[in-house]
Every structure is written in structure tokens, then in C-alpha cells.
Write an enzyme that holds these catalytic residues in place. Structure first.
Site, PDB file in Angstrom:
ATOM      1  N   VAL A 165       0.268  -8.377   6.915  1.00  0.00           N
ATOM      2  CA  VAL A 165      -0.420  -9.093   7.733  1.00  0.00           C
ATOM      3  C   VAL A 165       1.144 -10.114   7.166  1.00  0.00           C
ATOM      4  O   VAL A 165       0.239 -11.550   7.568  1.00  0.00           O
ATOM      5  CB  VAL A 165      -1.619  -9.319   8.148  1.00  0.00           C
ATOM      6  CG1 VAL A 165      -2.424  -9.051   8.484  1.00  0.00           C
ATOM      7  CG2 VAL A 165      -1.743  -9.261   5.883  1.00  0.00           C
TER       8      VAL A 165
ATOM      9  N   TYR B  66      -5.994  -5.278  -6.082  1.00  0.00           N
ATOM     10  CA  TYR B  66      -5.753  -4.275  -4.518  1.00  0.00           C
ATOM     11  C   TYR B  66      -5.348  -6.517  -4.095  1.00  0.00           C
ATOM     12  O   TYR B  66      -4.055  -6.426  -3.759  1.00  0.00           O
ATOM     13  CB  TYR B  66      -7.123  -4.284  -4.313  1.00  0.00           C
ATOM     14  CG  TYR B  66      -6.334  -4.443  -2.833  1.00  0.00           C
ATOM     15  CD1 TYR B  66      -5.983  -3.501  -1.940  1.00  0.00           C
ATOM     16  CD2 TYR B  66      -7.142  -5.641  -1.207  1.00  0.00           C
ATOM     17  CE1 TYR B  66      -5.690  -3.075  -0.672  1.00  0.00           C
ATOM     18  CE2 TYR B  66      -6.885  -5.679  -0.571  1.00  0.00           C
ATOM     19  CZ  TYR B  66      -5.749  -4.681  -0.129  1.00  0.00           C
ATOM     20  OH  TYR B  66      -5.366  -4.182   1.818  1.00  0.00           O
TER      21      TYR B  66
ATOM     22  N   LYS C  21       0.964  -1.205   0.122  1.00  0.00           N
ATOM     23  CA  LYS C  21       0.015  -0.388  -0.228  1.00  0.00           C
ATOM     24  C   LYS C  21       1.014   1.482   0.510  1.00  0.00           C
ATOM     25  O   LYS C  21       0.578   2.335  -0.515  1.00  0.00           O
ATOM     26  CB  LYS C  21      -1.010   0.564   0.965  1.00  0.00           C
ATOM     27  CG  LYS C  21      -2.259  -1.543   0.729  1.00  0.00           C
ATOM     28  CD  LYS C  21      -3.186  -1.359   2.617  1.00  0.00           C
ATOM     29  CE  LYS C  21      -3.870  -2.517   2.328  1.00  0.00           C
ATOM     30  NZ  LYS C  21      -4.497  -2.209   4.248  1.00  0.00           N
TER      31      LYS C  21
ATOM     32  N   TYR D  11      -1.483   1.338  11.100  1.00  0.00           N
ATOM     33  CA  TYR D  11      -3.187   0.591  11.638  1.00  0.00           C
ATOM     34  C   TYR D  11      -3.439   1.605  13.188  1.00  0.00           C
ATOM     35  O   TYR D  11      -3.297   2.316  13.810  1.00  0.00           O
ATOM     36  CB  TYR D  11      -4.243  -0.397  11.641  1.00  0.00           C
ATOM     37  CG  TYR D  11      -3.160  -1.228  10.184  1.00  0.00           C
ATOM     38  CD1 TYR D  11      -4.063   0.070   9.393  1.00  0.00           C
ATOM     39  CD2 TYR D  11      -2.501  -2.016  10.209  1.00  0.00           C
ATOM     40  CE1 TYR D  11      -3.947  -0.468   7.745  1.00  0.00           C
ATOM     41  CE2 TYR D  11      -2.014  -2.543   9.389  1.00  0.00           C
ATOM     42  CZ  TYR D  11      -2.526  -1.450   7.478  1.00  0.00           C
ATOM     43  OH  TYR D  11      -2.389  -2.146   6.566  1.00  0.00           O
TER      44      TYR D  11
HETATM   45  O1  DON Z   1      -6.186  -6.934   2.528  1.00  0.00           O
HETATM   46  C1  DON Z   1      -6.167  -7.622   3.290  1.00  0.00           C
HETATM   47  O2  DON Z   1      -6.797  -7.662   4.230  1.00  0.00           O
HETATM   48  C2  DON Z   1      -4.537  -7.982   2.701  1.00  0.00           C
HETATM   49  N1  DON Z   1      -4.665  -8.138   1.535  1.00  0.00           N
HETATM   50  C3  DON Z   1      -3.707  -6.999   3.382  1.00  0.00           C
HETATM   51  C4  DON Z   1      -4.406  -6.403   5.118  1.00  0.00           C
HETATM   52  C5  DON Z   1      -3.000  -6.780   6.169  1.00  0.00           C
HETATM   53  O3  DON Z   1      -1.482  -6.944   5.195  1.00  0.00           O
HETATM   54  C6  DON Z   1      -2.967  -5.220   6.830  1.00  0.00           C
HETATM   55  N2  DON Z   1      -1.858  -4.671   7.438  1.00  0.00           N
HETATM   56  N3  DON Z   1      -1.221  -5.096   8.260  1.00  0.00           N
END
Ligand code: DON
Length: 312
Positions: free
Chosen positions: A266, A196, A74, A248
Site C-alpha cells: 500500500v 509486523y 511480506k 490479493y
Molecule cells: O497491514 C497493513 O495493512 C499494512 N502494513 C500493509 C498492507 C499492504 O501493504 C497491502 N498491500 N497492498
């Protein structure tokens, strides 16, 4: 002990020390399981790399092992959109911390489809939409941008992770439909969510990630090529949004403990920026309840403590 006579940090010894210190933590976090393919990743892994603006790099552990960048992408999607569209993007996405989990829907309805920031999923979907209006396949534009910044053509999508996420992306579809209903998504929901998810599946290792983020330490300039990616003011703004929103609802805790702008994912990766000095990347798949790498956050905390370097 961790600096030479002139006070310069001894990065090799610092990374060695951190690698030893994190070992007991590697079994404590939880690997992300809501994306089925990510649940298969072995938890007890750790890697870290530092890319200094003078061109030197240091690494330890599994710094060469590729992992799923997920939300770390992102950051690069935002930089690309900002480079292309400038301040216009802030008409469609905010720059305030959300104080909510990264995949929350709650603010979106009462804030009428304008996501709080570009790093929560809602905001990243709007950034993908902005890029999708510019590029045939926005995820390929982000991949190429990351390859250029990392100086590595071997960064790529992980098709299995992408497919696994697209099949289970109910929450991201719900978020995208809500934004679309408020008129803040210009392309079809399916196209935006698929792009995305593919973008999130990009794999990278710590050395590549530290190099890719180094333009943000270099005030917008790629250190080894002197190529300007963003002007100094734009680089400052991206770093500011990272500091306040990049981790976050743990952004306050992260700033308190680490003291660097950073973006987490994540997959267990975190990229952190020390303006004027270095970019640091860390990876360990075990997450804390806020979705940030448990050992990764601790490693960065130890890094800023042992080097005595932070933005504060
Ligand atoms: O959209 C999602 O939930 C995952 N592709 C990415 C989320 C993520 O990496 C949040 N980070 N901590």
C-alpha cells in the site's frame, strides 16, 4: 522500435516510453490513508527499475526515492521463513488465493484461524509469528535479509510510519487475536503485531527493490554473488504463490494484464519477477480500490507488452 536487431529489448527506451505514458495516471489513484503517516506522501510520483540477471540495470523517474515497502516486505519475510522452516510453514498458512481484500477477517473464522496465504495480512502475521519464534526481533531479521539481497545497508525502518501504524492497527490486532484464539499464534499478539508493523515500515527504492528480488528471477540464486538463497524448487514455489496471491483480490486481473508473479504494497510499490531474465520494481503511491498501485500496475502491463516478455 523497442528491440535491437537481435530482438533483445531496448530497456532504456521502453522505460522512457512508460514514464511518459503513465503521467496522466499519476493523479488518478488514492494514497493509502488508513495509516496516517502514509497519507502525507505526495501522490504524483513514479519510479521504475529493472535489474537484469546479467548485472545491467535500467531505471527511470523517481527510482532513487525511498518509499514505504509495506506488504512488499511480506515476500522477503516469507522467503526467510521458508528458507528456515521449509514446507512446515504450510501447516500454519495456506497457499490459495483468498479472493478477499488483504485485511479481511471473514474467512479466518470459518477456516479456523489458518489464513489462506502468506500475503494477506492474516497470513503475514502467522509468518511473523514463525520468525518471532526463531529471532529475538523478527523485523530486524527481515531488514537484514533485505539489506543483504539489495546489497545496501541503507535500507531501514521508518519509525514514524511504524508508530503511526501500530497506533491505528485495530484490524491487524483483531486478526491476530482471532488467530491466537485458534491456537495458530505462538507469541504474544502485541509482540507479533508490533514486529509486523515495523517490518512493513521498511523503506526501499526501486533500484534496491529490483536487486533484492532478483534471486527469485535467478531461480533462488543472487545473480551477482551466486549465493544460494533458496533452492530452485523453493524459488519456483514462492513465485507461484506470488502469481496467485501477491496482488490479493486483483491477482487474476494482474496475471491477465501483466503476466508476471508480483507482490504489491500500500506504499505504492510492486516488485515483479521475470524468471531467468530480470526483476522489475515500480513505485507510484496512488492506489486502485484493491490497494495496488494504479500507475504501477499499468507500467508493468506496458513493460511486458513492449518487451514481449512474460511467463506466458
Ligand atoms: O497491514 C497493513 O495493512 C499494512 N502494513 C500493509 C498492507 C499492504 O501493504 C497491502 N498491500 N497492498
Amino acid at each position: 522500435m523497442f528491440a535491437n536487431e537481435s530482438g533483445t529489448p531496448d530497456y532504456a527506451s521502453i522505460l522512457h516510453c512508460i514514464e511518459e505514458e503513465v503521467q496522466p495516471m499519476l493523479s488518478q489513484g488514492k494514497v493509502a490513508s488508513y495509516i496516517p503517516q502514509l497519507a502525507k506522501v505526495e501522490r504524483e510520483q513514479f519510479g521504475m527499475a529493472v535489474y537484469l540477471l546479467d548485472g545491467r540495470s535500467f531505471s527511470c523517474g523517481a527510482a532513487h526515492t525511498r518509499f514505504s515497502a509495506q506488504s512488499v516486505t511480506k515476500l522477503f519475510a516469507l522467503a526467510l521463513a521458508y528458507r528456515r522452516e521449509g514446507h512446515e510453514i504450510w501447516q500454519r498458512v495456506g497457499k490459495e488465493p483468498s479472493g478477499n481484500p488483504f485485511n479481511s477477517l471473514v474467512q479466518l473464522e470459518y477456516e479456523r484461524g489458518k489464513p489462506r496465504n502468506p500475503f494477506i495480512n492474516a497470513g503475514a502475521l502467522v509468518i511473523t509469528d514463525i520468525l518471532a519464534s526463531r529471532f529475538v526481533e523478527s523485523e530486524i531479521a527481515v531488514l537484514q535479509f533485505m539489506r543483504q539481497l539489495a546489497d545496501s545497508n541503507s535500507l531501514d525502518f521508518d519509525r514514524a510510519v511504524a508508530e503511526s501504524e501500530i497506533e491505528t492497527a485495530h484490524r491487524n490486532f483483531a486478526i491476530a487475536h482471532m488467530i491466537k484464539d485458534f491456537g495458530n499464534l505462538h507469541n504474544p499478539v502485541k509482540r507479533v503485531v508490533s514486529s509486523y508493523c515495523r517490518q512493513c515500515s521498511i523503506t526501499v527504492n526501486c533500484l534496491e527493490l529490483a536487486r533484492a528480488g532478483s534471486f527469485l528471477a535467478g531461480h533462488g540464486k543472487i545473480p551477482w554473488s551466486e549465493q544460494v538463497v533458496l533452492d530452485q524448487s523453493s524459488a519456483k514455489r514462492i513465485n507461484a504463490v506470488m502469481l496467485t496471491c501477491g496482488t490479493y483480490d486483483a491477482a487474476g486481473e494482474f496475471a491477465y494484464r501483466v503476466g508476471l508473479p508480483a507482490k504489491s504494497g500500500v506504499g505504492g510499490g510492486i516488485v515483479a519477477v521475470l524468471p531467468g531474465v530480470a526483476c522489475v520494481a515500480v513505485w507510484s503511491p496512488g492506489l486502485d480500490p484493491t490497494g495496488n498501485s494504479l500507475a504501477g500496475m499499468y507500467a508493468l502491463e506496458r513493460f511486458t507488452t513492449l518487451t514481449k516478455l512474460s511467463i506466458f
